[in-house]
Design a protein around this motif. Structure first.
Motif, short mmCIF file in Angstrom:
data_model
loop_
_atom_site.label_atom_id
_atom_site.label_comp_id
_atom_site.label_asym_id
_atom_site.label_seq_id
_atom_site.Cartn_x
_atom_site.Cartn_y
_atom_site.Cartn_z
N ASN A 177 5.75 -40.33 12.06
CA ASN A 177 5.37 -39.35 13.06
C ASN A 177 6.25 -39.48 14.31
O ASN A 177 6.71 -38.48 14.88
CB ASN A 177 3.90 -39.52 13.43
N ALA A 178 6.49 -40.73 14.73
CA ALA A 178 7.35 -40.96 15.89
C ALA A 178 8.78 -40.50 15.61
O ALA A 178 9.46 -39.92 16.47
CB ALA A 178 7.34 -42.44 16.27
N THR A 236 8.73 -36.63 15.58
CA THR A 236 8.48 -36.12 16.93
C THR A 236 9.73 -36.26 17.80
O THR A 236 10.03 -35.39 18.63
CB THR A 236 7.30 -36.87 17.57
N LEU A 267 11.92 -33.41 17.03
CA LEU A 267 11.43 -32.20 17.70
C LEU A 267 11.90 -32.18 19.15
O LEU A 267 12.27 -31.13 19.68
CB LEU A 267 9.90 -32.15 17.65
N PRO A 275 10.32 -27.87 13.14
CA PRO A 275 9.47 -28.83 12.42
C PRO A 275 9.90 -29.08 10.98
O PRO A 275 9.97 -30.24 10.54
CB PRO A 275 8.08 -28.19 12.50
#
Length: 216
Positions: free
Chosen positions: A126-127, A130, A133, A139
């Motif tokens: 997730n990090a 992100t 992003l 995404p």
């Protein structure tokens, strides 16, 4: 004379306050001492000095043991901060992952199976996504870029662990079937430092991400 009161023993005669034999930390330590190749629940139980069946009170099986170790490994790694541009960040992340795979033989082959069970692996992914992003990736493109880099590191490392350089019987047989000019290059790749071959592949992947996924 007043009779001294004693505290009754706990279950199985264990004194209150005595730490349990099996803890999450102890399980993780045992897995890391044993290593991933050949790891079994029985081996972990022997390492901890407990019965095989008792370990199932704490883990569901071998994959759970690996997920515990993977959590520890990923949480303690020096992952790069998302600075200096997306390419620098992806290259740094790939390099850190390769270092982890080097430090823990057999981990590359296990990650495809156990990573989905590891909360810390999910948090790290997730990090990772992100951060992309934040660099302006869409995404879907961020997910694809993450997957490309992680798969490349794991696949190349797992293959290098299975092949014993140019002297590996399977590799030697494959080399013998190639055209002479290809055979020499193939043999040179097998004899070279695996990381150098990985970094060449990573450059091609990053060039592809720049051409097809990265923001303008």
């Amino acid at each position: 004379m007043e009779r001294r009161r004693t505290t009754p023993a706990g279950p199985a005669g264990r004194r209150p306050g005595r730490p349990a034999t099996v803890t999450r930390a102890a399980l993780t330590d045992a897995v890391l001492r044993l290593g991933f190749p050949g790891l079994t629940v029985s081996a972990a139980a022997r390492e901890l000095g407990v019965r095989h069946a008792s370990l199932y009170r704490h883990v569901t099986g071998r994959e759970h043991l690996i997920a515990l170790a993977l959590d520890r490994i990923i949480a303690g790694a020096p992952w790069p901060e998302p600075t200096g541009g997306w390419r620098t960040y992806l290259a740094g992340t790939a390099g850190t992952l390769w270092d982890l795979l080097d430090a823990h033989p057999g981990l590359a082959a296990e990650m495809a199976v156990s990573a989905p069970l590891s909360p810390v692996a999910v948090e790290r992914m997730n990090a990772f996504g992100t951060a992309l992003l934040g660099f302006g990736f869409a995404p879907a493109d961020a997910v694809l870029a993450c997957d490309l880099v992680v798969d490349l590191a794991c696949d190349v490392h797992a293959l290098c662990e299975r092949i014993d350089g140019p002297h590996d019987p399977g590799a030697a047989h494959a080399a013998g079937a190639l055209a002479p000019e290809l055979r020499a290059e193939f043999t040179a790749v097998l004899a070279a430092d695996p990381r150098s071959w990985f970094e060449r592949k990573l450059t091609v992947v990053l060039d592809g991400i720049a051409a097809g996924l990265a923001p303008d």
